[in-house]
Write an enzyme that holds these catalytic residues in place. Structure first.
Site, PDB file in Angstrom:
ATOM      1  N   ASP A   7      -5.304   4.402 -24.826  1.00  0.00           N
ATOM      2  CA  ASP A   7      -5.112   4.720 -23.406  1.00  0.00           C
ATOM      3  C   ASP A   7      -6.480   5.111 -22.861  1.00  0.00           C
ATOM      4  OD1 ASP A   7      -3.980   5.354 -20.911  1.00  0.00           O
ATOM      5  OD2 ASP A   7      -3.661   7.437 -21.517  1.00  0.00           O
ATOM      6  N   GLU A  69      -4.232  -0.303 -22.699  1.00  0.00           N
ATOM      7  CA  GLU A  69      -3.604  -0.311 -21.375  1.00  0.00           C
ATOM      8  C   GLU A  69      -4.471  -1.065 -20.381  1.00  0.00           C
ATOM      9  OE1 GLU A  69      -2.545   2.923 -18.015  1.00  0.00           O
ATOM     10  OE2 GLU A  69      -1.629   3.286 -19.958  1.00  0.00           O
ATOM     11  N   ASP A 141      -2.211  11.937 -23.210  1.00  0.00           N
ATOM     12  CA  ASP A 141      -3.031  10.746 -23.466  1.00  0.00           C
ATOM     13  C   ASP A 141      -2.677  10.117 -24.810  1.00  0.00           C
ATOM     14  OD1 ASP A 141      -4.790  10.795 -21.065  1.00  0.00           O
ATOM     15  OD2 ASP A 141      -5.377  12.732 -21.893  1.00  0.00           O
TER      16      ASP A 141
END
Length: 181
Positions: A7, A69, A141
């Site tokens: 991420d 992502e 996260d």
């Protein structure tokens, strides 16, 4: 198959590592790489911390594939550009190690993990905790990174079944040998 989820973020990048065997998912590790100790104006140093940190995670856990992502467009274009650079440093660190990289949007990850694309961070954390049978909630996260790994575990299984049936198709979110297809 060991999967590394990333991420990306310029201040905090989450990572999560899982092992996927068929439908069985097992937690390996998760955490964050932070650049908050560096001056906000020192972008090159911050990108190097991310690059080196991702390289260390890859070296330590030896994943077979990574899931990252996809950046969405913020209201603030400058923030979007900075996030894109952080994401680029992460992807470069992965492909520099000859690791295949799959990409998923936050919406895809939330659907795969929580069942709907509008899930709040707390819902993603709770579902990651349940799916991986963790004793406590992972950080936000790290939970997103684990969610991306889980998403790839589910999508990867589907892609393997398609390939076995002779219906393999390339997705637009895979990188290999410098090409996006």
């Amino acid at each position: 198959m060991r999967i590394l989820g990333i991420d990306p973020g310029l201040q905090t990048t989450g990572f999560g590592v899982i092992d996927a065997q068929g439908g069985e998912l097992n937690y390996v590790a998760s955490g964050t790489i932070t650049t908050t100790h560096l001056h906000k104006g020192d972008l090159p140093s911050r990108l190097k911390v991310l690059f080196d940190g991702i390289g260390e995670v890859r070296q330590r856990y030896q994943p077979a594939v990574a899931a990252v992502e996809i950046v969405f467009v913020n209201v603030n274009p400058q923030a979007t550009l900075l996030l894109g650079q952080a994401r680029g440093a992460c992807i470069t660190a992965l492909v520099a190690c000859d690791l295949a990289v799959a990409e998923y949007t936050a919406l895809q990850m939330k659907r795969a993990v929580a069942g709907h694309g509008q899930a709040a961070k707390a819902q993603v954390q709770e579902m990651v905790k349940r799916l991986l049978r963790l004793p406590g909630l992972p950080g936000k996260d790290a939970a997103d990174a684990l969610g991306l790994a889980i998403t790839h575990a589910h999508a990867g299984l589907t892609m393997q079944k398609l390939a076995a049936a002779g219906g393999e198709r390339r997705t637009s979110a895979m990188y290999k040998a410098g090409r996006s297809y």
